[in-house]
Structures are given as structure tokens and as C-alpha cells.
Enzyme design. Sequence first.
Site, PDB file in Angstrom:
ATOM      1  N   ASP A 126       0.780  -1.225  -0.079  1.00  0.00           N
ATOM      2  CA  ASP A 126       0.078   0.002   0.137  1.00  0.00           C
ATOM      3  C   ASP A 126       0.834   1.228   0.046  1.00  0.00           C
ATOM      4  O   ASP A 126       0.216   2.423  -0.302  1.00  0.00           O
ATOM      5  CB  ASP A 126      -0.754  -0.014   1.131  1.00  0.00           C
ATOM      6  CG  ASP A 126      -2.072  -0.864   1.106  1.00  0.00           C
ATOM      7  OD1 ASP A 126      -2.397  -1.514  -0.167  1.00  0.00           O
ATOM      8  OD2 ASP A 126      -2.678  -1.044   2.016  1.00  0.00           O
ATOM      9  N   ASP A 128       1.902   2.990   2.307  1.00  0.00           N
ATOM     10  CA  ASP A 128       1.143   4.153   3.186  1.00  0.00           C
ATOM     11  C   ASP A 128       1.925   4.160   4.402  1.00  0.00           C
ATOM     12  O   ASP A 128       1.643   4.926   5.463  1.00  0.00           O
ATOM     13  CB  ASP A 128      -0.321   3.724   3.514  1.00  0.00           C
ATOM     14  CG  ASP A 128      -0.483   2.407   4.231  1.00  0.00           C
ATOM     15  OD1 ASP A 128       0.620   1.635   4.486  1.00  0.00           O
ATOM     16  OD2 ASP A 128      -1.628   2.003   4.386  1.00  0.00           O
ATOM     17  N   ARG A 170      -6.442  -0.028   1.081  1.00  0.00           N
ATOM     18  CA  ARG A 170      -7.296   0.454   2.253  1.00  0.00           C
ATOM     19  C   ARG A 170      -7.522   2.027   2.470  1.00  0.00           C
ATOM     20  O   ARG A 170      -8.763   2.430   2.563  1.00  0.00           O
ATOM     21  CB  ARG A 170      -6.755  -0.349   3.434  1.00  0.00           C
ATOM     22  CG  ARG A 170      -7.786  -0.330   4.533  1.00  0.00           C
ATOM     23  CD  ARG A 170      -7.479  -1.059   5.733  1.00  0.00           C
ATOM     24  NE  ARG A 170      -7.294  -2.486   5.389  1.00  0.00           N
ATOM     25  CZ  ARG A 170      -8.477  -3.441   5.645  1.00  0.00           C
ATOM     26  NH1 ARG A 170      -9.609  -2.730   5.999  1.00  0.00           N
ATOM     27  NH2 ARG A 170      -8.475  -4.330   5.404  1.00  0.00           N
ATOM     28  N   GLU A 221      -9.783  -0.356  -3.356  1.00  0.00           N
ATOM     29  CA  GLU A 221     -10.840  -1.132  -2.544  1.00  0.00           C
ATOM     30  C   GLU A 221     -11.426  -0.038  -1.448  1.00  0.00           C
ATOM     31  O   GLU A 221     -12.625  -0.636  -1.044  1.00  0.00           O
ATOM     32  CB  GLU A 221     -10.144  -2.475  -2.060  1.00  0.00           C
ATOM     33  CG  GLU A 221      -9.243  -2.112  -1.061  1.00  0.00           C
ATOM     34  CD  GLU A 221      -8.332  -3.477  -0.690  1.00  0.00           C
ATOM     35  OE1 GLU A 221      -9.087  -4.589  -0.969  1.00  0.00           O
ATOM     36  OE2 GLU A 221      -7.410  -3.369   0.078  1.00  0.00           O
TER      37      GLU A 221
END
Length: 331
Positions: A126, A128, A170, A221
Site C-alpha cells: 500500500d 502508506d 485500504r 478497494e
Amino acid sequence: MRIGVLTGGGDAPGLNAAIRAIVKRCEKYGFEVVGIKYGWAGMLKPETLELEYENVKDVVGIGGTILKTSRTNPLKTPGGIKTVAKTFKDLRLDALIAIGGDDTLSVAKALSDSGMNVVGVPKTIDNDVSETDATIGFDTAVNTAMHIIESLRDMAESHERIVVVEIMGRHAGWIALHSGLAAGADLILIPEEPFKIEDVVKFVEKKMASGQKSLVIAVAEGAVIADYKGLVTKDTSVDQFGHVRLGGIGEFLAKEIENATGIETRAVTPAHIIRGGPPTAFDRMMATRYGIAAVDLVKGGKFGLMVALKAGEIVTVPLSKALSKMKNINK
């Protein structure tokens, strides 16, 4: 000196390259390396693997993690920190290198705060984790997602239809944004920018009215639908870090578009496919540099830190700073 190493959270291409580098660097210094299997679960119920370079020298191009992984959270287990501390002592460890995302590293920080010698290495597709330009696995995930989007674009053009591709992400849309831009997606929807279904429909209708016969939409998502309560999820169960299982926004959006426009719309969810496979050269090199730097921190007696990439250079930052906020896309 005896060093433990574990990989926690979701698997990511490049983990094995980091493990290999750690073992190689430790060999140079004469350190022993103990692989902790199944992430933090392997520190609660000890399951280990003695690591020697001869046994890991060829794993650099293998995806996933030879140490296995889990989403176990010792902080949610009664007496978890004490249990981990006991395992640390029983294994005769002098330090522990934890490779993972914000969840795994949050446990590493808690253990460091309790007095344990811990060093962190950022890993998550991700991308992040704050205070680093890139995390292990991100580059591979982007390239894999890019090729998938390109393949679906070819199919969409052949059948003159719309395709909605749901990409992992996410709370941050790094993978969807980078892969979507690189593959020439018509529209990219990310968590950082909430959207309305009606605006997506208008976008599609405008494109079709201009003569375009097919579209590809990339959606993370965790993308947020304005005026919609919560995220689109598979179910309501959560893991030990409090994360609900995401998934389904691509299918939801595809149905909304088809119902509103009458144009055939398909949803495709590559899901875990973008997690697997051989890591890119960039991920292999970065993970190798991270592994070397992590061992050097241990050798220098510097703990409570995370290795990071900044403008091409390997640097170190306090775990507390790296976990102070999530790295989202700058609008």
C-alpha cells in the site's frame, strides 16, 4: 550477537530479498540469525528457523516470505508483551528486526518502548508508511496492477464495454493511482478523494457521447463513496488490528454504472494476485539496502528506529515518527 528477524502482516514481494540481505550482513559481522516464523505469532508461541546464508542466497527473486506471516497482534493478547519479552530472552536474542507495515511496526514500537532492542523495516504494497518514499512490495504491486489494467483495456476495446478494476488500497490510493496512470485508465478513484456515483455516471456518459466506445476505471478497494455510510466490505468481521475485510466496491460500482447507462459493465478484482510473484529489480535492491541498514543499526546499538528511503538515500527515523501519521496521496 544473536539477531531475530520476522515478517508480519500481508505478504509482499521483496521480503525474501530483505531477509537474505540481513543474513548476509550478519555473516560479515559474525552474528547469528534466528528467523521467527509466522510474524508476531512466532514470538507468542515460539517457532523459529536458524538462518544461514547458504540456505537463503537464492531466495532474492522469490515472492512472499520464507518466514511465513500472520496478522497476529500481541498487544491484543493478555500479557502479550511479557510473553514476547520472555521469548526474546529464551531465544537468547540481542535484537529483533521486524519487517512490516504500520500494524507490525506499531507492535515493534510498543516493544521498543518497553525496553526491547527492536529495529523496523517498512514493508507494505500500500506504500502508506510515513517518513519513507517507498515500502517493500509497492513497486512490484504497481507493475503487476498496471499490466492487469492494460490487459483489461484491450479486452474492453474489443467488446466495447466498460471495465471497473478494483485495486488493493485500504486507506491510501497509491497503487490505484500509479498503476492507473501508467496504464492509461480513463478514471481513477482513490480513498483520498470521495466521489459520487452520479458524477461517475456523468463522466461515463460524457465519454461515450464524445465517441469513445470503451472505458477502464481503476478504483481502490477503500475508495469512499460520498453520502454512503461506511466502506463497501465483504463482511463486518475485523482482524486483530481492527481492520474490516474490504472488497466489493468494483462490483457495486459496475452495477450502478450499467443500471444508469445501459452499457455493459464488467468488474474485475485482481486482489491478492498483485501481492504475489517475483519482485521487481527496484524492490529487490531497496529491500537489500534496507536489510543491510537494519543490521548496521543493530551493530551500532541504535534501536527504536526504522530504516527508510529518502531521495534515493537510506536514512533512519524514529518508529514513533514513522507511525505518527499515515502517508496519503497529496491532493
